[in-house]
Write a protein that holds these residues in place. Structure first.
Motif, PDB file in Angstrom:
ATOM      1  N   ILE A 157     -32.354   1.252   1.214  1.00  0.00           N
ATOM      2  CA  ILE A 157     -32.185  -0.081   0.755  1.00  0.00           C
ATOM      3  C   ILE A 157     -32.632  -1.037   1.853  1.00  0.00           C
ATOM      4  O   ILE A 157     -31.912  -1.055   2.831  1.00  0.00           O
ATOM      5  N   GLY A 158     -33.529  -1.852   1.849  1.00  0.00           N
ATOM      6  CA  GLY A 158     -34.109  -2.572   2.981  1.00  0.00           C
ATOM      7  C   GLY A 158     -35.210  -2.116   3.886  1.00  0.00           C
ATOM      8  O   GLY A 158     -34.913  -1.088   4.677  1.00  0.00           O
ATOM      9  N   CYS A 159     -36.303  -2.313   3.511  1.00  0.00           N
ATOM     10  CA  CYS A 159     -37.494  -1.509   4.097  1.00  0.00           C
ATOM     11  C   CYS A 159     -38.258  -2.125   5.460  1.00  0.00           C
ATOM     12  O   CYS A 159     -39.190  -2.054   5.845  1.00  0.00           O
ATOM     13  N   GLY A 160     -37.428  -3.137   5.912  1.00  0.00           N
ATOM     14  CA  GLY A 160     -37.852  -3.664   7.223  1.00  0.00           C
ATOM     15  C   GLY A 160     -37.998  -3.014   8.485  1.00  0.00           C
ATOM     16  O   GLY A 160     -37.452  -1.733   8.359  1.00  0.00           O
ATOM     17  N   GLY A 161     -38.011  -3.726   9.693  1.00  0.00           N
ATOM     18  CA  GLY A 161     -37.984  -2.490  10.963  1.00  0.00           C
ATOM     19  C   GLY A 161     -36.727  -1.911  11.090  1.00  0.00           C
ATOM     20  O   GLY A 161     -36.685  -0.666  11.567  1.00  0.00           O
ATOM     21  N   ALA A 173     -29.762  -1.251   4.791  1.00  0.00           N
ATOM     22  CA  ALA A 173     -30.364  -2.248   6.004  1.00  0.00           C
ATOM     23  C   ALA A 173     -31.096  -3.501   5.760  1.00  0.00           C
ATOM     24  O   ALA A 173     -32.015  -3.812   6.046  1.00  0.00           O
ATOM     25  N   SER A 174     -30.445  -3.880   4.438  1.00  0.00           N
ATOM     26  CA  SER A 174     -30.759  -5.143   3.941  1.00  0.00           C
ATOM     27  C   SER A 174     -30.226  -6.550   4.746  1.00  0.00           C
ATOM     28  O   SER A 174     -29.623  -6.171   5.763  1.00  0.00           O
ATOM     29  N   PRO A 175     -30.709  -7.759   4.480  1.00  0.00           N
ATOM     30  CA  PRO A 175     -30.049  -8.690   5.339  1.00  0.00           C
ATOM     31  C   PRO A 175     -28.392  -8.636   5.249  1.00  0.00           C
ATOM     32  O   PRO A 175     -28.032  -8.369   4.156  1.00  0.00           O
ATOM     33  N   ASN A 176     -27.989  -9.252   6.072  1.00  0.00           N
ATOM     34  CA  ASN A 176     -26.564  -9.236   6.548  1.00  0.00           C
ATOM     35  C   ASN A 176     -25.601  -9.453   5.157  1.00  0.00           C
ATOM     36  O   ASN A 176     -24.514  -8.987   4.707  1.00  0.00           O
ATOM     37  N   CYS A 177     -26.121 -10.542   4.445  1.00  0.00           N
ATOM     38  CA  CYS A 177     -25.078 -11.038   3.391  1.00  0.00           C
ATOM     39  C   CYS A 177     -25.111 -10.083   2.271  1.00  0.00           C
ATOM     40  O   CYS A 177     -24.125 -10.444   1.423  1.00  0.00           O
ATOM     41  N   GLU A 214     -25.659  -1.088   7.950  1.00  0.00           N
ATOM     42  CA  GLU A 214     -26.021  -1.693   9.166  1.00  0.00           C
ATOM     43  C   GLU A 214     -24.993  -2.972   9.392  1.00  0.00           C
ATOM     44  O   GLU A 214     -24.285  -3.338   8.499  1.00  0.00           O
ATOM     45  N   LYS A 215     -24.912  -3.140  10.613  1.00  0.00           N
ATOM     46  CA  LYS A 215     -23.625  -4.136  10.763  1.00  0.00           C
ATOM     47  C   LYS A 215     -24.532  -5.505  10.427  1.00  0.00           C
ATOM     48  O   LYS A 215     -25.678  -5.382  10.450  1.00  0.00           O
ATOM     49  N   PRO A 216     -23.342  -6.418  10.166  1.00  0.00           N
ATOM     50  CA  PRO A 216     -22.082  -6.512  10.278  1.00  0.00           C
ATOM     51  C   PRO A 216     -21.337  -5.997   8.885  1.00  0.00           C
ATOM     52  O   PRO A 216     -22.511  -6.110   7.827  1.00  0.00           O
ATOM     53  N   ALA A 217     -20.569  -5.614   8.924  1.00  0.00           N
ATOM     54  CA  ALA A 217     -19.774  -5.125   7.598  1.00  0.00           C
ATOM     55  C   ALA A 217     -19.739  -6.275   6.610  1.00  0.00           C
ATOM     56  O   ALA A 217     -19.936  -6.059   5.238  1.00  0.00           O
ATOM     57  N   ALA A 218     -19.597  -7.685   6.875  1.00  0.00           N
ATOM     58  CA  ALA A 218     -19.271  -8.751   6.163  1.00  0.00           C
ATOM     59  C   ALA A 218     -19.586 -10.139   6.943  1.00  0.00           C
ATOM     60  O   ALA A 218     -19.582 -10.042   8.034  1.00  0.00           O
ATOM     61  N   ILE A 219     -20.074 -11.228   6.381  1.00  0.00           N
ATOM     62  CA  ILE A 219     -20.213 -12.378   6.962  1.00  0.00           C
ATOM     63  C   ILE A 219     -19.360 -13.592   6.456  1.00  0.00           C
ATOM     64  O   ILE A 219     -19.418 -14.717   6.859  1.00  0.00           O
ATOM     65  N   SER A 269     -17.945   9.576   3.040  1.00  0.00           N
ATOM     66  CA  SER A 269     -17.811   9.098   4.384  1.00  0.00           C
ATOM     67  C   SER A 269     -18.814   7.591   4.266  1.00  0.00           C
ATOM     68  O   SER A 269     -19.927   7.461   3.674  1.00  0.00           O
ATOM     69  N   VAL A 270     -18.535   6.419   5.150  1.00  0.00           N
ATOM     70  CA  VAL A 270     -19.087   5.339   5.269  1.00  0.00           C
ATOM     71  C   VAL A 270     -19.405   5.301   6.959  1.00  0.00           C
ATOM     72  O   VAL A 270     -18.338   5.223   7.402  1.00  0.00           O
ATOM     73  N   LEU A 271     -20.561   4.898   7.283  1.00  0.00           N
ATOM     74  CA  LEU A 271     -20.703   4.844   8.745  1.00  0.00           C
ATOM     75  C   LEU A 271     -21.557   3.483   8.805  1.00  0.00           C
ATOM     76  O   LEU A 271     -22.589   3.024   8.387  1.00  0.00           O
ATOM     77  N   PRO A 272     -20.578   2.491   9.486  1.00  0.00           N
ATOM     78  CA  PRO A 272     -21.190   1.167   9.572  1.00  0.00           C
ATOM     79  C   PRO A 272     -22.168   1.245  10.820  1.00  0.00           C
ATOM     80  O   PRO A 272     -21.881   2.083  11.693  1.00  0.00           O
ATOM     81  N   GLY A 273     -23.052   0.404  11.145  1.00  0.00           N
ATOM     82  CA  GLY A 273     -24.062   0.582  12.079  1.00  0.00           C
ATOM     83  C   GLY A 273     -23.662  -0.150  13.670  1.00  0.00           C
ATOM     84  O   GLY A 273     -24.352  -0.816  14.026  1.00  0.00           O
ATOM     85  N   THR A 274     -22.350   0.347  13.766  1.00  0.00           N
ATOM     86  CA  THR A 274     -22.080  -0.134  15.052  1.00  0.00           C
ATOM     87  C   THR A 274     -22.237   1.236  16.162  1.00  0.00           C
ATOM     88  O   THR A 274     -21.272   1.869  16.341  1.00  0.00           O
ATOM     89  N   GLN A 275     -23.438   1.291  16.572  1.00  0.00           N
ATOM     90  CA  GLN A 275     -23.874   2.509  17.168  1.00  0.00           C
ATOM     91  C   GLN A 275     -22.939   2.966  18.427  1.00  0.00           C
ATOM     92  O   GLN A 275     -23.232   4.069  18.819  1.00  0.00           O
ATOM     93  N   TYR A 276     -22.544   1.809  19.087  1.00  0.00           N
ATOM     94  CA  TYR A 276     -21.877   1.957  20.475  1.00  0.00           C
ATOM     95  C   TYR A 276     -20.813   2.967  20.181  1.00  0.00           C
ATOM     96  O   TYR A 276     -20.481   3.801  21.174  1.00  0.00           O
TER      97      TYR A 276
END
Length: 449
Positions: free
Chosen positions: A64-68, A138-142, A161-166, A187-194
């Motif tokens: 979901i979300g086909c941008g970069g 990986a759609s827009p954050n909202c 992807e991050k953030p989980a919420a705005i 399993s849910v993996l948020p995109g906080t790759q560090y």
């Protein structure tokens, strides 16, 4: 949509307890010196980071979300293991979907049929209802909270992807879906790759072993050039223009704290296992001339146990750039700039060994490593439980942004009780009154009597 000046009023405290526990203190010896771990190491989640995911059942994913960033996440997922595939795509805009589709075909020889491509505001629902195992968001954050929630409700593992919420409403939705995922074995993996980078994980272990002592303060920062600039086309409506240029509109991306500094806020929260109690922030627009986001923020957090954190984020061309964190303890400090721990005199007493890691491992890309971890959890039938703590970081970022927008101290209890929801009521590609998206202005106007 909740107003900036009104959302802090009329609240009651929900008394939400901390997601984190300080745990028991143990003693151990290292290099002849007695050390007190911050938390029992065997009670912490410290991920294994192999070069490749284990073999197992095939895993089919929808994107979901086909941008970069979306196509990047798809590439990372495909690189992470054998027998994994991307079989469906969703995006609000047909041209974005087609561009992403071509990149997948050219870069990974992935051919996705027309029947498995969906566009429009409900496209995410269509792919979540397919017989796939995993949804990559990986759609827009909202849109992250609702899309993650829908995927979990339909029995899918999730990378989001991050953030989980705005905003507060999104935080509560994301948190509830995270708990539901754990309860049903997803399993849910948020995109906080560090959290899945070898250097950060090794540093985290050393800090938890007590090498810097009890954490007392921190400094987090993210400075880089201006956001992407999207030239408006005549055929675009106001809503389409804002969503396509999402970096420039606070209701879509959450502004620079939620969109950029969130990474380093999350690093501090992860290392400290503490949550913020209140924050006072400020920000402004110095160079920005489109949209309604600020181009700089500064903030002071007060955390549990009297711990304080200073934060800054700036997106302006022609300035010195850099991003990172310094975490201070009673005995020393950890520095992300060189992944070192230094004593109170500034001497390095530990440092991540890059050369040794290169000889031991082949894969060092944190974006691929996080997908390796996710695939391994899915194939082992083990639930990855990091989403709730990442949601805390997301709300911390919202606190700082709203404090800067209003000029008021913002507390954790206020935020979790707030009805703040930044999404427009009419979510459609239509023209709207852009006055409702004016640049936030803190404080009272200066009036000369």
């Amino acid at each position: 949509m909740s107003t900036r000046r009104g959302f802090l009023s009329g609240m009651v405290s929900l008394g939400l307890g901390s997601t984190f526990s300080t745990g028991m203190l143990l003693s151990s010896c290292s290099d002849g010196e007695k050390q007190t771990p911050l938390h029992p190491i065997n009670e912490l989640y410290i991920p294994d980071l192999p070069d490749k995911a284990i073999d197992g059942k095939p895993i089919k994913a929808a994107l979901i979300g086909c941008g970069g960033r979306g196509i990047g996440a798809a590439f990372n997922f495909l690189d992470a293991g054998n027998d994994v595939s991307v079989v469906a795509l969703a995006d609000l805009f047909p041209d974005k979907l087609e561009a992403g589709r071509q990149r997948l075909e050219q870069g990974k020889n992935v051919d996705i049929s027309d029947e498995m491509c969906f566009t429009g505001f409900d496209a995410y629902k269509r792919v979540c209802e397919l017989p796939v195992d995993l949804v990559l968001i990986a759609s827009p954050n909202c849109f992250h909270p609702e899309q993650m929630k829908y995927a979990v409700e339909h029995g899918k593992h999730v990378f989001v992807e991050k953030p989980a919420a705005i905003d507060s409403a999104g935080y509560r939705s994301f948190l509830a879906a995270s708990k539901q995922a754990v309860n049903v074995g997803l399993s849910v993996l948020p995109g906080t790759q560090y959290r899945f980078d070898r250097r950060f994980v090794s540093s985290y272990r050393k800090v938890q072993e007590g090498l810097i002592g009890n954490i007392v303060s921190g400094y987090v920062y993210y400075h880089t050039g201006r956001d992407q600039y999207i030239v408006r086309r005549p055929e675009w409506t106001d809503m389409e223009y804002m969503i396509r240029g999402h970096f420039n509109w606070s209701w879509v991306n959450g502004d620079q704290v939620s969109n950029m500094l969130i990474h380093w806020i999350d690093v501090f929260n992860w290392f400290s296992h503490l949550k913020p109690l209140n924050v006072l922030g400020y920000g402004s627009r110095i160079r920005k001339n489109i949209g309604n986001v600020y181009d700089n923020f500064s903030m002071h957090f007060e955390y549990e146990r009297g711990v304080t954190v200073e934060g800054m984020v700036r997106r302006i061309d022609g300035c010195d750039n850099g991003a990172g964190a310094i975490i201070h303890g009673e005995k020393g400090s950890w520095h992300s700039s060189d992944f070192s721990i230094r004593d109170r005199s500034g001497d390095i007493i530990w440092q991540y060994d890059e050369e040794a890691a290169k000889s031991e491992f082949k894969v060092h890309d944190m974006y691929t490593l996080e997908h390796i971890v996710l695939i391994n959890h899915i194939r082992k039938g083990e639930v990855l439980k990091v989403a709730e703590s990442v949601a805390v970081s997301a709300l911390a970022a919202v606190m700082a942004r709203e404090s800067a927008y209003t000029g008021k101290v913002c507390t954790w209890d206020q935020m979790i009780a707030s009805d703040l929801n930044v999404l427009p009521e009419d979510m459609a590609l239509v023209n709207v009154d852009l006055k409702q998206f004016e640049v936030p202005l803190a404080g009272a106007p200066f009036i000369i009597d």
